[in-house]
Design an enzyme around this catalytic site. Structure first.
Site, PDB file in Angstrom:
ATOM      1  N   ARG A   1      -1.330  -1.159   7.443  1.00 16.59           N
ATOM      2  CA  ARG A   1      -0.767  -1.283   6.100  1.00 16.59           C
ATOM      3  C   ARG A   1       0.757  -1.389   6.132  1.00 16.59           C
ATOM      4  O   ARG A   1       1.344  -2.143   5.350  1.00 16.59           O
ATOM      5  CB  ARG A   1      -1.225  -0.104   5.231  1.00 16.59           C
TER       6      ARG A   1
ATOM      7  N   ARG B   1      -0.473  10.608   1.173  1.00 13.89           N
ATOM      8  CA  ARG B   1      -1.700  10.420   0.391  1.00 13.89           C
ATOM      9  C   ARG B   1      -2.914  10.914   1.182  1.00 13.89           C
ATOM     10  O   ARG B   1      -3.888  11.388   0.606  1.00 13.89           O
ATOM     11  CB  ARG B   1      -1.854   8.937   0.019  1.00 13.89           C
TER      12      ARG B   1
ATOM     13  N   ARG C   1     -13.050   5.713  -0.501  1.00 14.35           N
ATOM     14  CA  ARG C   1     -12.356   6.952  -0.128  1.00 14.35           C
ATOM     15  C   ARG C   1     -13.108   8.113  -0.781  1.00 14.35           C
ATOM     16  O   ARG C   1     -13.921   7.895  -1.685  1.00 14.35           O
ATOM     17  CB  ARG C   1     -10.909   6.925  -0.650  1.00 14.35           C
TER      18      ARG C   1
ATOM     19  N   SER D   1       0.835  -1.197   0.000  1.00 16.15           N
ATOM     20  CA  SER D   1       0.000   0.000   0.000  1.00 16.15           C
ATOM     21  C   SER D   1       0.875   1.254   0.000  1.00 16.15           C
ATOM     22  O   SER D   1       1.810   1.359   0.794  1.00 16.15           O
ATOM     23  CB  SER D   1      -0.867  -0.044   1.257  1.00 16.15           C
TER      24      SER D   1
END
Ligand code: GDP
Ligand code: ADP
Length: 386
Positions: A278, A267, A174, A143
């Protein structure tokens, strides 16, 4: 297709055995493999279907198998030819040229794997499609490594060459993600039922959610003539490989673990807890991705432009990156056609044209270099008209 497979029509008819039990008028065909008879089609309340039943000749019992993949639309008749003892070539009469050639896979490596997983009798439809095609592309990596960014860039630059396989997932969307575009967002219970019903090519639990590639997601891309890109995790890549489906698999690595963490945080799409999960998973993924020999290529995504250029090089080597399928040399078969088979060449005599007039049309389908198969679709067919 390799060299040396051109088929010479000289002496064609003389060389073919005539009158095999391939009946295109009755709406139903029966193909025997060992003790099993695969009956395709038949009339249900007057409507001709293309359903599949299996007769076990040793017990006299009928079985309705689990049928994977999109089924051909009903037609007025079809012929069936056994190929390689593991698939049945089904030629549909009176159907659109791009819907005429199908394969019912009954014992291919893909079907064998699915029989084991689903613990059921399984068959799979695979459409015969134009061109030789290039292998689908599996892209994996931890990820935040940049998979999505690389794939988006590729699809933007070559919109007619590549198509994205839209996965199903139980994770929440998202902010900028659209249902049906980035993922099919779904409920776990629905997805679990679809998995049981054989609708998924592969699936895995990743970061606490269920993710999976449906057979349909891949078929939609392949039917549009594009090369399919799958963004799936390492477990998914392993399942695809185990299904004997031909792919080109690429693992994307970060230049360092610190940089991966920076990108994931930068991000801004996950909570701190999700980021921690992750990152923990990334360690195992990196180890598996790099060491297992599972992937054909490993790319380090340090400088984005360099990584993207390397990705394009790999894809171009495996089949032109700009490749668009050539127009199909397709055939439209009348109801009255007949079929003979020798070796892996199938001779089709039309008898009548599509308007019912007498016709001398002959086609030879060369099936000796088939590629792909369900659900990638079946390519590499050569069709010559005489
Ligand atoms: N096995 C499998 N993995 C998938 C599928 N779709 C996505 N994934 C993987 O699931 C992981 C999480 O994806 P996502 O939630 O979109 O997060 P991201 O990788 O951080 O963008 C990634 O490793 C994806 O490659 C799928 O259909 N099957
Ligand atoms: N080579 C790179 N250098 C720096 N940042 C990158 C690079 N590649 C991707 N990124 C950034 O890293 C973040 C994660 O990328 P993304 O494509 O979402 O990863 P993934 O799909 O593998 O989870 C994004 O903000 C993206 O813009």
């Amino acid at each position: 297709m390799g060299e040396g497979h051109e088929f010479s029509p000289e002496g064609l008819e003389a060389n073919f055995p005539v009158g095999l039990d391939l009946d295109s008028d009755g709406g139903q065909t029966a193909t025997t493999i060992g003790e099993k008879e695969y009956v395709i089609g038949g009339s249900d309340d007057g409507a001709v279907s293309i359903g599949v039943r299996i007769l076990d000749k040793s017990t006299g019992k009928w079985e309705i198998p689990m049928v994977l993949g999109m089924e051909p639309a009903p037609c007025r008749g079809h012929s069936a030819v056994l190929l390689n003892n593991d698939k049945i070539l089904v030629l549909k009469s009176d159907s659109a040229p791009d819907d005429c050639i199908w394969f019912l896979e009954v014992d291919t490596p893909f079907v064998k794997t699915k029989k084991k997983i689903l613990e059921s009798e399984v068959v799979a439809w695979s459409k015969g499609v134009k061109g030789d095609g290039s292998k689908p592309v599996v892209i994996s990596g931890p990820s935040g490594v940049g998979k999505g960014t690389l794939i988006n860039r590729l699809m933007d630059e070559y919109p007619s060459s590549f198509g994205f396989s839209v996965s199903h997932t139980t994770r929440a969307p998202r902010q900028k993600e659209k249902d049906g575009v980035h993922y099919h967002f779904t409920e776990r219970s629905i997805m679990e039922k679809d998995i049981k019903d054989g609708k998924f090519l592969e699936f895995a639990n990743v970061h606490g959610n269920l993710y999976g590639t449906s057979i349909e997601a891949v078929e939609v891309v392949t039917d549009s003539g594009k090369r399919c890109i799958l963004d799936i995790d390492v477990q998914g890549a392993r399942s695809v490989k185990a299904s004997s489906l031909e792919v080109i698999s690429i693992f994307i690595c970060p230049p360092s673990f610190e940089e991966l963490e920076k990108r994931l945080r930068g991000r801004g799409t996950e909570t701190e807890e999700q980021i921690q999960k992750r990152l923990r998973n990334a360690l195992a993924e990196l180890e598996q991705g790099k060491s297992s020999g599972l992937f054909d290529h490993i790319l380090v995504n340090d400088n984005f432009e360099t990584c993207y250029a390397n990705l394009k090089k790999i894809l171009d080597r495996d089949g032109s990156i700009n490749a668009v399928c050539p127009p199909s040399e397709s055939i439209k078969l009348p109801v009255g056609h007949s079929v003979s088979v020798m070796d892996q060449k199938v001779l089709i005599r039309c008898g009548k044209d599509e308007h019912g007039k007498a016709s001398n049309s002959l086609f030879v389908l060369d099936t000796s270099s088939l590629k792909g198969g369900a659900p990638w679709r079946t390519r590499g067919l050569k069709c010559v008209r005489h």
